[in-house]
Design an enzyme around this catalytic site. Structure first.
Site, mmCIF file in Angstrom:
data_model
loop_
_atom_site.group_PDB
_atom_site.id
_atom_site.type_symbol
_atom_site.label_atom_id
_atom_site.label_comp_id
_atom_site.label_asym_id
_atom_site.label_seq_id
_atom_site.Cartn_x
_atom_site.Cartn_y
_atom_site.Cartn_z
ATOM 1 N N HIS A 15 -9.999 6.373 -1.507
ATOM 2 C CA HIS A 15 -9.188 5.353 -2.180
ATOM 3 C C HIS A 15 -9.945 4.760 -3.366
ATOM 4 O O HIS A 15 -11.160 4.553 -3.284
ATOM 5 C CB HIS A 15 -8.826 4.227 -1.207
ATOM 6 C CG HIS A 15 -7.844 4.654 -0.154
ATOM 7 N ND1 HIS A 15 -6.481 4.562 -0.310
ATOM 8 C CD2 HIS A 15 -8.043 5.232 1.052
ATOM 9 C CE1 HIS A 15 -5.890 5.055 0.762
ATOM 10 N NE2 HIS A 15 -6.810 5.471 1.608
ATOM 11 N N GLY A 64 -4.457 2.725 2.509
ATOM 12 C CA GLY A 64 -4.600 2.022 1.227
ATOM 13 C C GLY A 64 -4.703 0.523 1.415
ATOM 14 O O GLY A 64 -5.480 -0.155 0.733
ATOM 15 N N GLU A 72 -0.056 7.487 -4.033
ATOM 16 C CA GLU A 72 -0.791 8.261 -3.035
ATOM 17 C C GLU A 72 -1.119 9.682 -3.511
ATOM 18 O O GLU A 72 -0.295 10.339 -4.151
ATOM 19 C CB GLU A 72 0.013 8.378 -1.731
ATOM 20 C CG GLU A 72 0.050 7.107 -0.924
ATOM 21 C CD GLU A 72 0.454 7.375 0.519
ATOM 22 O OE1 GLU A 72 0.163 8.478 1.030
ATOM 23 O OE2 GLU A 72 1.054 6.472 1.141
ATOM 24 N N CYS A 88 -4.040 9.053 8.036
ATOM 25 C CA CYS A 88 -2.814 8.382 7.589
ATOM 26 C C CYS A 88 -2.604 7.160 8.482
ATOM 27 O O CYS A 88 -2.395 7.316 9.693
ATOM 28 C CB CYS A 88 -1.614 9.328 7.687
ATOM 29 S SG CYS A 88 -0.053 8.561 7.184
ATOM 30 N N CYS A 133 1.176 2.079 2.156
ATOM 31 C CA CYS A 133 0.092 3.015 2.473
ATOM 32 C C CYS A 133 -0.875 2.290 3.407
ATOM 33 O O CYS A 133 -1.508 1.312 2.992
ATOM 34 C CB CYS A 133 -0.605 3.453 1.183
ATOM 35 S SG CYS A 133 -1.989 4.584 1.475
HETATM 36 N N1 LIG Z 1 -1.785 10.327 0.773
HETATM 37 C C1 LIG Z 1 -2.904 10.104 1.706
HETATM 38 C C2 LIG Z 1 -2.486 10.476 3.147
HETATM 39 C C3 LIG Z 1 -1.470 9.516 3.717
HETATM 40 C C4 LIG Z 1 -1.982 8.103 3.720
HETATM 41 C C5 LIG Z 1 -0.937 6.996 3.835
HETATM 42 N N2 LIG Z 1 0.428 7.427 3.930
HETATM 43 C C6 LIG Z 1 -1.321 6.011 4.917
HETATM 44 O O1 LIG Z 1 -0.441 5.365 5.502
HETATM 45 O O2 LIG Z 1 -2.553 5.830 5.125
HETATM 46 C C7 LIG Z 1 -4.086 10.983 1.283
HETATM 47 O O3 LIG Z 1 -3.850 12.029 0.655
HETATM 48 O O4 LIG Z 1 -5.223 10.596 1.607
#
Ligand SMILES: N[C@H](CCC[C@H](N)C(=O)O)C(=O)O
Length: 287
Positions: free
Chosen positions: A168, A229, A217, A75, A226
Site C-alpha cells: 500500500h 487499505g 486498488e 484481502c 479496501c
Molecule cells: N487489490 C488488493 C487485493 C484486495 C484488497 C482489498 N479488496 C481489501 O479489502 O483488502 C491487492 O492487489 O493487494
C-alpha cells in the site's frame, strides 16, 4: 464446468466466493478475469477461494484473485466475507477461525452483532519488504513515519508505504472527494518503485479518530472500500502522529473500524459482511 458461487460484499467491496473444498477449481487468469467481468461474467472486485488447510494449526486456506486475474497475498474485506461464508455454509461451527493466506495466518471472528473482527497481523514497514525501492530517494521524517516523495503526473506526492501482506502507498489529501483517484491511481499502481505494483490510498483526516478513505486498488481499480487499505492508512496516520487508535474509516461503501496499538502489535479490523445471492455459472476455457 458449472461453477457454484456466492456473491458477497464487505462495505461494498464485492466478491465471488467459491467453495473449492467441494468443487475442483483450476482456472487460468483469463477465466478469473471472465468471472470478475461485470458484463460478460458475474462481476466482482476479487474472487475468494475457500480451500482445505495445508497445515495442522489452521482451519482453512484462503486464496484471493483480483479482477485482473492475478493472485494476491491478502484481502481484508474478503476475510470478513470468508468467515461469514464458511459459517453460513456449515463448513465450520467455530465463530473464530484461523485462515492460511499467501502472506500468513489471519484470524477472523464473527461478533454477536453480526459484524466481523479480523486480526490482520502486524504491519510490515521496512520499505524493501513492502516492497518499495527507496534507493537514491530522500525520505521525509513525519513523526515516526518516513514519507517518500514520488513524482506523479509532474507533481511531487509524499507517500507512506505499508504492507498488510499486500503493498500500500498512502497519501494524505485535504479533500478525498476532490482527490485525483482515477487519474493518479493508475500512475501510482504502476510506479516503477513498486516492483509488485501497489494499492493507492487517498486519506483525508477528519479528526484524530476518524478518516475518509478512497483506494485505487492494484488489479481492480477504485473499489467502494479496501480493508487492507484501511489498515495501512490508519497505521500511516498513527505513525505520522495524525491519528489515535481506534479509528473510524469512512469509505464510499460503508464504515470500518481499525485499531492498532503500534509497533509489532496486530492491526484489528471490524466491519460488515453481506451475502447478496447464490449463483451458478458455466465457465468454459475462456481466453
Ligand atoms: N487489490 C488488493 C487485493 C484486495 C484488497 C482489498 N479488496 C481489501 O479489502 O483488502 C491487492 O492487489 O493487494
Amino acid at each position: 464446468m458449472k461453477l457454484k458461487f456466492t456473491k458477497m460484499h464487505g462495505a461494498g467491496n464485492d466478491f465471488v466466493v467459491i467453495d473449492a473444498i467441494h468443487q475442483h477449481i483450476d482456472f487460468t487468469p483469463a477465466q478469473w478475469q471472465l468471472l470478475a467481468d461485470r458484463r460478460f461474467g458475474v462481476g466482482a472486485d476479487q474472487m475468494l477461494v475457500v480451500e482445505k488447510p495445508q497445515a495442522d494449526n489452521v482451519d482453512f486456506r484462503y486464496r484471493i484473485y483480483n479482477a485482473d486475474g492475478g493472485e494476491v497475498e491478502q484481502c481484508g474485506n474478503g476475510a470478513r466475507a470468508f468467515v461469514k461464508f464458511v459459517t453460513d455454509k456449515g463448513l465450520t461451527d467455530k465463530r473464530q477461525i484461523r485462515v492460511q493466506t499467501m502472506s500468513g495466518i489471519i484470524e477472523p471472528k464473527l461478533e454477536s452483532d453480526g459484524r466481523i473482527t479480523v486480526d490482520m497481523g502486524a504491519p510490515i514497514l521496512a520499505p524493501a519488504e513492502v516492497p518499495f525501492d527507496a534507493r537514491n530517494l530522500a525520505g521525509q521524517a513525519l513523526g515516526d513515519d518516513i514519507a517518500w516523495p514520488l513524482e506523479i503526473h509532474g507533481k511531487q506526492v509524499l507517500m507512506s508505504v505499508v504492507s498488510m501482506g499486500n503493498p500500500h502507498a498512502v497519501q494524505v489529501v485535504d479533500d478525498s472527494e476532490a482527490a485525483p483517484v482515477l487519474t493518479d491511481g493508475p500512475a501510482i499502481e504502476h510506479h516503477p518503485r513498486f516492483p509488485k505494483r501497489v494499492n493507492a490510498g487517498f486519506m483525508q483526516v477528519i479528526d484524530r479518530h476518524q478518516i475518509k478513505l478512497r483506494v485505487f486498488e492494484r488489479g481492480a481499480g477504485e473499489t467502494l472500500a479496501c480493508g487492507t487499505g484501511a489498515c495501512a492508512a490508519v497505521v500511516a496516520g498513527i505513525r505520522r502522529g495524525l491519528l489515535d487508535s481506534p479509528v473510524k474509516v469512512q469509505t464510499h461503501g460503508g464504515e470500518l473500524s481499525i485499531a492498532w496499538a503500534g509497533n509489532n502489535r496486530p492491526v484489528l479490523m471490524t466491519g460488515p459482511a453481506v451475502s447478496v445471492f447464490e449463483g451458478e455459472i458455466e465457465i468454459g476455457a475462456a481466453g
